[in-house]
Design a protein around this motif. Sequence first.
Motif, PDB file in Angstrom:
ATOM      1  N   GLY A   6       1.626   0.151  -1.166  1.00  0.00           N
ATOM      2  CA  GLY A   6       0.812  -0.753  -1.976  1.00  0.00           C
ATOM      3  C   GLY A   6       1.618  -2.001  -2.291  1.00  0.00           C
ATOM      4  O   GLY A   6       2.812  -1.919  -2.588  1.00  0.00           O
ATOM      5  N   VAL A   7       1.000  -3.193  -2.196  1.00  0.00           N
ATOM      6  CA  VAL A   7       1.716  -4.464  -2.371  1.00  0.00           C
ATOM      7  C   VAL A   7       1.087  -5.240  -3.531  1.00  0.00           C
ATOM      8  O   VAL A   7      -0.135  -5.436  -3.566  1.00  0.00           O
ATOM      9  N   TRP A   8       1.919  -5.666  -4.473  1.00  0.00           N
ATOM     10  CA  TRP A   8       1.478  -6.483  -5.601  1.00  0.00           C
ATOM     11  C   TRP A   8       2.363  -7.726  -5.707  1.00  0.00           C
ATOM     12  O   TRP A   8       3.604  -7.616  -5.646  1.00  0.00           O
ATOM     13  N   ASP A   9       1.756  -8.884  -5.815  1.00  0.00           N
ATOM     14  CA  ASP A   9       2.499 -10.116  -6.102  1.00  0.00           C
ATOM     15  C   ASP A   9       2.468 -10.344  -7.608  1.00  0.00           C
ATOM     16  O   ASP A   9       1.401 -10.560  -8.206  1.00  0.00           O
ATOM     17  N   THR A  10       3.634 -10.269  -8.235  1.00  0.00           N
ATOM     18  CA  THR A  10       3.746 -10.382  -9.689  1.00  0.00           C
ATOM     19  C   THR A  10       4.529 -11.632 -10.055  1.00  0.00           C
ATOM     20  O   THR A  10       5.086 -12.331  -9.183  1.00  0.00           O
ATOM     21  N   ALA A  11       4.597 -11.923 -11.361  1.00  0.00           N
ATOM     22  CA  ALA A  11       5.343 -13.089 -11.834  1.00  0.00           C
ATOM     23  C   ALA A  11       6.830 -12.962 -11.526  1.00  0.00           C
ATOM     24  O   ALA A  11       7.540 -13.963 -11.390  1.00  0.00           O
ATOM     25  N   TRP A 107      -8.798   0.773  -2.960  1.00  0.00           N
ATOM     26  CA  TRP A 107      -8.671   0.838  -4.416  1.00  0.00           C
ATOM     27  C   TRP A 107      -8.361  -0.532  -5.010  1.00  0.00           C
ATOM     28  O   TRP A 107      -7.578  -1.300  -4.460  1.00  0.00           O
ATOM     29  N   ARG A 108      -8.993  -0.801  -6.163  1.00  0.00           N
ATOM     30  CA  ARG A 108      -8.708  -1.991  -6.954  1.00  0.00           C
ATOM     31  C   ARG A 108      -8.551  -1.571  -8.408  1.00  0.00           C
ATOM     32  O   ARG A 108      -9.215  -0.639  -8.862  1.00  0.00           O
ATOM     33  N   PRO A 109      -7.699  -2.265  -9.183  1.00  0.00           N
ATOM     34  CA  PRO A 109      -7.454  -1.845 -10.579  1.00  0.00           C
ATOM     35  C   PRO A 109      -8.726  -1.734 -11.410  1.00  0.00           C
ATOM     36  O   PRO A 109      -8.815  -0.889 -12.303  1.00  0.00           O
TER      37      PRO A 109
END
Length: 419
Positions: A6-11, A107-109
């Motif tokens: 799973g890949v998330w671009d965060t601050a 899936w999405r939050p």
Amino acid sequence: MEYFVGVWDTAQGRLCIIYPLAWRGGRIGYIVSTARDLADTLKPTVTAVLRSSLERVGGDKFPVVAVDADYPEDTYETDTAHLYELLGHKVPWWPMEMRRPEYMMRWRPDGPSAAYAAIPTTDLDPLCRVVDAESPGSPVPCVLHPLIWRLQKNANDGARWELDEAREEYSEERVIIPVTLDRHQSDEPKDPTTAVAREAWSRILARTDADALACCRAAQHWNSGADFPLGYAITLPSNHGFAVTEWLERLTPSAPTAAALLLVDDVETEVIFRDPLTDTPVIQEPGRDIHTYAPRRLETTGVLAELILDSTVWIRTDDGILHIAPQPGGGQVVTWGYSGGGPGCLMVLIQRMLLNAASDMEVRNDADYDWRSAPSGLQKLVSTSWPNGTVFTRAELEEACARDDPPGVLRYRPRRPRA
């Protein structure tokens, strides 16, 4: 595929969370190499692994193994609380039996939970392909339908337990379970008769395709292939004696059937043989041990003429044919040379073979295995460490069974193979 990412671009940068798709024991030993692979494509700042199960380490924290892009050679332990801070929402976690990449991708939050069946440890696709290819009236679906059903139910039961445990323990934690179990499953298929099951597995075991082998391995995984007509796998050492040599001389080359390939993990076709008298597969690797099956019972109308102790126990019937002795199964083997379970099985074998050479050793009568009820002479025979090549005639076996007191010396004569 061994894992889902799973890949998330965060601050704080790109976060990759790895979900293993197969059970692995011990620590996550592959995280560093996986992080290097991801760095070439996804370029994460942090790569983390959520293990196959959630084990709380205090409060709302669950252990996570991670590696940073700045120090790709080193791993460290963090927890789900830190992942929650980076993501800005609960960390998604799927039970191992529910990790289907096609659903995980969707899936999405803020999305709903997906409901689907659990993933069996055994891949069911080959079994379904074999069933679909069979013609009407074939016995093969009669054994594969119940097997498919039970393997799926076993996976569903495991996933149900893990989901219930997780939701009871962690419903208020910073972890979200984005999946529910589709609990619908058809009624359990009826098992075929023993004769139909043996016929079906005979057909599958005789095939040479990968799907047939997968069916056989699935049955082994489920119940050790209890319905196979093969008997029990045995290994004969390379330094065998005359009985093994005589038996090897009658073998003929064979195709790599599923029955043969079950004997070893990897084999070349030129070392596969079959016994033409019993159609039993044999694998003999040059200079190494011999792998084959001991029968459940002898297919013979003859009577026992000789008992031969040579790497394993052999029976020669009065028609001159040499047979590997039937084995009792259940993890036990027929052997000799001490006072224990193996020689106890040999006592039962001798007494049954003297009455009927076609006796089935798989039929268990616990009273037969009571040492106290066996003739003393027979007890002495089976508990003595006879050398390979020992041969007992029918008359000598009958004498041992008839004596209440052990004879002073039991005679044996090493024999040479018949011309």
